[in-house]
Design a protein around this motif. Structure first.
Motif, short mmCIF file in Angstrom:
data_model
loop_
_atom_site.label_atom_id
_atom_site.label_comp_id
_atom_site.label_asym_id
_atom_site.label_seq_id
_atom_site.Cartn_x
_atom_site.Cartn_y
_atom_site.Cartn_z
N ALA A 6 0.67 -1.17 -0.11
CA ALA A 6 0.07 -0.17 -0.29
C ALA A 6 0.87 1.30 -0.03
O ALA A 6 0.59 2.13 -0.70
CB ALA A 6 -0.95 0.04 1.27
N LEU A 7 1.98 1.22 0.76
CA LEU A 7 2.79 2.41 0.93
C LEU A 7 3.53 2.77 -0.48
O LEU A 7 3.80 3.77 -0.89
CB LEU A 7 3.67 2.30 1.85
N ARG A 8 3.87 1.61 -1.05
CA ARG A 8 4.48 1.75 -2.46
C ARG A 8 3.80 1.93 -3.80
O ARG A 8 4.31 2.36 -4.74
CB ARG A 8 5.66 0.53 -2.58
N SER A 9 2.59 2.05 -3.22
CA SER A 9 1.57 1.95 -4.64
C SER A 9 0.48 2.97 -4.43
O SER A 9 -0.59 2.86 -5.29
CB SER A 9 0.92 0.50 -4.95
N THR A 10 0.47 3.70 -3.58
CA THR A 10 -0.79 4.54 -3.37
C THR A 10 -0.55 5.86 -3.89
O THR A 10 0.30 6.89 -3.28
CB THR A 10 -0.99 4.87 -1.68
N GLY A 11 -0.78 6.20 -5.16
CA GLY A 11 -0.34 7.36 -5.91
C GLY A 11 -1.65 8.28 -6.02
O GLY A 11 -2.72 7.82 -5.64
N SER A 12 -1.54 9.52 -6.49
CA SER A 12 -2.67 10.52 -6.78
C SER A 12 -3.44 9.87 -7.84
O SER A 12 -2.96 9.84 -8.96
CB SER A 12 -2.07 11.69 -6.95
N VAL A 13 -4.68 9.92 -7.67
CA VAL A 13 -5.70 9.47 -8.59
C VAL A 13 -6.70 10.71 -8.89
O VAL A 13 -7.23 11.06 -7.94
CB VAL A 13 -6.42 8.03 -8.23
N ARG A 14 -6.75 11.07 -10.21
CA ARG A 14 -7.45 12.14 -10.53
C ARG A 14 -8.81 11.95 -11.39
O ARG A 14 -9.64 12.86 -11.72
CB ARG A 14 -6.81 13.36 -11.16
N GLU A 15 -8.84 10.72 -12.26
CA GLU A 15 -9.87 10.23 -12.82
C GLU A 15 -10.43 9.05 -12.15
O GLU A 15 -9.95 8.14 -11.85
CB GLU A 15 -9.25 9.95 -14.04
N PHE A 16 -11.93 9.53 -12.16
CA PHE A 16 -12.58 8.32 -11.62
C PHE A 16 -13.79 7.51 -12.45
O PHE A 16 -14.07 8.54 -13.54
CB PHE A 16 -13.37 9.01 -10.20
N THR A 17 -14.33 6.46 -12.45
CA THR A 17 -15.40 6.07 -12.97
C THR A 17 -16.67 6.50 -12.70
O THR A 17 -16.53 7.12 -11.44
CB THR A 17 -15.37 4.42 -13.05
N ASP A 18 -17.86 6.39 -13.02
CA ASP A 18 -18.86 6.82 -12.62
C ASP A 18 -19.58 6.04 -11.28
O ASP A 18 -20.72 6.29 -10.98
CB ASP A 18 -20.10 6.48 -13.77
N GLU A 19 -18.98 4.81 -11.01
CA GLU A 19 -19.30 3.79 -10.03
C GLU A 19 -19.46 4.74 -8.74
O GLU A 19 -18.27 5.27 -8.36
CB GLU A 19 -18.46 2.73 -9.99
N PRO A 20 -20.44 4.80 -7.93
CA PRO A 20 -20.51 5.65 -6.61
C PRO A 20 -19.76 4.85 -5.63
O PRO A 20 -19.48 3.64 -5.74
CB PRO A 20 -21.92 5.78 -6.32
N VAL A 21 -19.30 5.39 -4.63
CA VAL A 21 -18.67 4.95 -3.48
C VAL A 21 -19.81 4.75 -2.32
O VAL A 21 -20.31 5.86 -2.07
CB VAL A 21 -17.40 5.62 -2.81
N ASP A 22 -20.10 3.74 -1.70
CA ASP A 22 -20.95 3.35 -0.67
C ASP A 22 -20.54 3.95 0.40
O ASP A 22 -19.59 4.16 0.85
CB ASP A 22 -21.41 1.99 -0.57
N ASP A 23 -21.81 4.63 1.02
CA ASP A 23 -21.38 5.42 2.47
C ASP A 23 -20.79 4.34 3.53
O ASP A 23 -19.90 4.68 4.36
CB ASP A 23 -22.67 5.91 3.07
N ALA A 24 -21.12 3.15 3.37
CA ALA A 24 -20.61 2.18 4.34
C ALA A 24 -18.97 2.01 4.16
O ALA A 24 -18.21 1.86 4.93
CB ALA A 24 -21.26 0.92 4.00
N VAL A 25 -18.55 1.95 2.91
CA VAL A 25 -17.29 2.06 2.32
C VAL A 25 -16.48 3.26 2.91
O VAL A 25 -15.35 3.30 3.45
CB VAL A 25 -16.83 2.05 0.96
#
Length: 231
Positions: A6-25
């Motif tokens: 996780a530490l070596r692969s968490t980069g900045s992401v600025r483009e997202f799909t239309d899939e929502p992120v559930d409030d539980a997540v």
């Protein structure tokens, strides 16, 4: 996900799909991130989950001008708003490059900030920050040490959920209006805005300078601290 991965692969992401992120997540992400370190365990942060479409649209509009200026300064070879910049050089760069930068700002995150699945506004409570460098004759940094680890923990926890994101500070340039818009009063100041969502492309490999380029022994001008070769 393994912590080192996780530490070596968490980069900045600025483009997202239309899939929502559930409030539980999102709740799981924040529930993990709250364990971030902070001075005296003050947890001097407040977080606003921005859902209202009109508020989101206004934040998008406020984001645009600072981003245009950022692009113009960068195009002129300046690090935008560096504390050691020559103000006259910045003024000249903005006058010469703003038109070109406005075209570049018409796409990407700046143009679609209101559409990201999760939009978080992170505030810091100045009354709870031990800014030990407050009285030095230079730019103050220390207070952020009690807030930004929380922001980074949000991004790491999101990565573990398969969610990408980016921390942006552009809207700090419009802090007064952002505070009014989001009902932040008194000693609360805007520290960052964080966008989260399902990445269009998942980052798996990041490029960074080797340890020897920034770590030295005993003095800043000391011998490089050399380690075993790694990717």
């Amino acid at each position: 996900m393994d912590l080192i991965d996780a530490l070596r692969s968490t980069g900045s992401v600025r483009e997202f799909t239309d899939e929502p992120v559930d409030d539980a997540v999102l709740a799981r992400i924040l529930d993990t991130a709250r364990f971030a370190p902070s001075g005296a365990n003050a947890q001097a942060w407040r977080l606003v989950v921005v859902k209202d479409p009109q508020i989101r649209a206004r934040l998008r509009d406020l984001y645009r001008q600072p981003w245009v200026e950022y692009l113009a300064l960068t195009a002129a070879g300046l690090r935008p708003w560096s504390p050691v910049n020559d103000p006259a050089a910045e003024t000249s760069a903005l006058a010469a490059r703003t038109g070109q930068a406005e075209q570049a700002a018409a796409s990407g995150l700046a143009a679609h900030l209101d559409e990201v699945p999760v939009l978080l506004a992170l505030f810091a409570d100045l009354s709870q920050l031990a800014a030990v460098d407050r009285d030095l004759d230079r730019y103050s940094l220390a207070g952020g040490a009690s807030v930004y680890p929380f922001a980074w923990s949000i991004l790491l926890a999101a990565r573990a959920e398969g969610i990408g994101g980016v921390l942006t500070t552009m809207l700090i340039r419009e802090e007064d209006e952002v505070k009014q818009l989001l009902g932040a009063e008194g000693p609360l100041v805007l520290a960052a805005v964080i966008a989260l969502g399902h990445p269009v492309r998942q980052v798996t490999r990041l490029t960074r300078q080797p340890v020897a380029s920034f770590a030295t022994i005993d003095r800043v001008d000391g011998a490089p601290f050399r380690t075993v070769k790694s990717d």
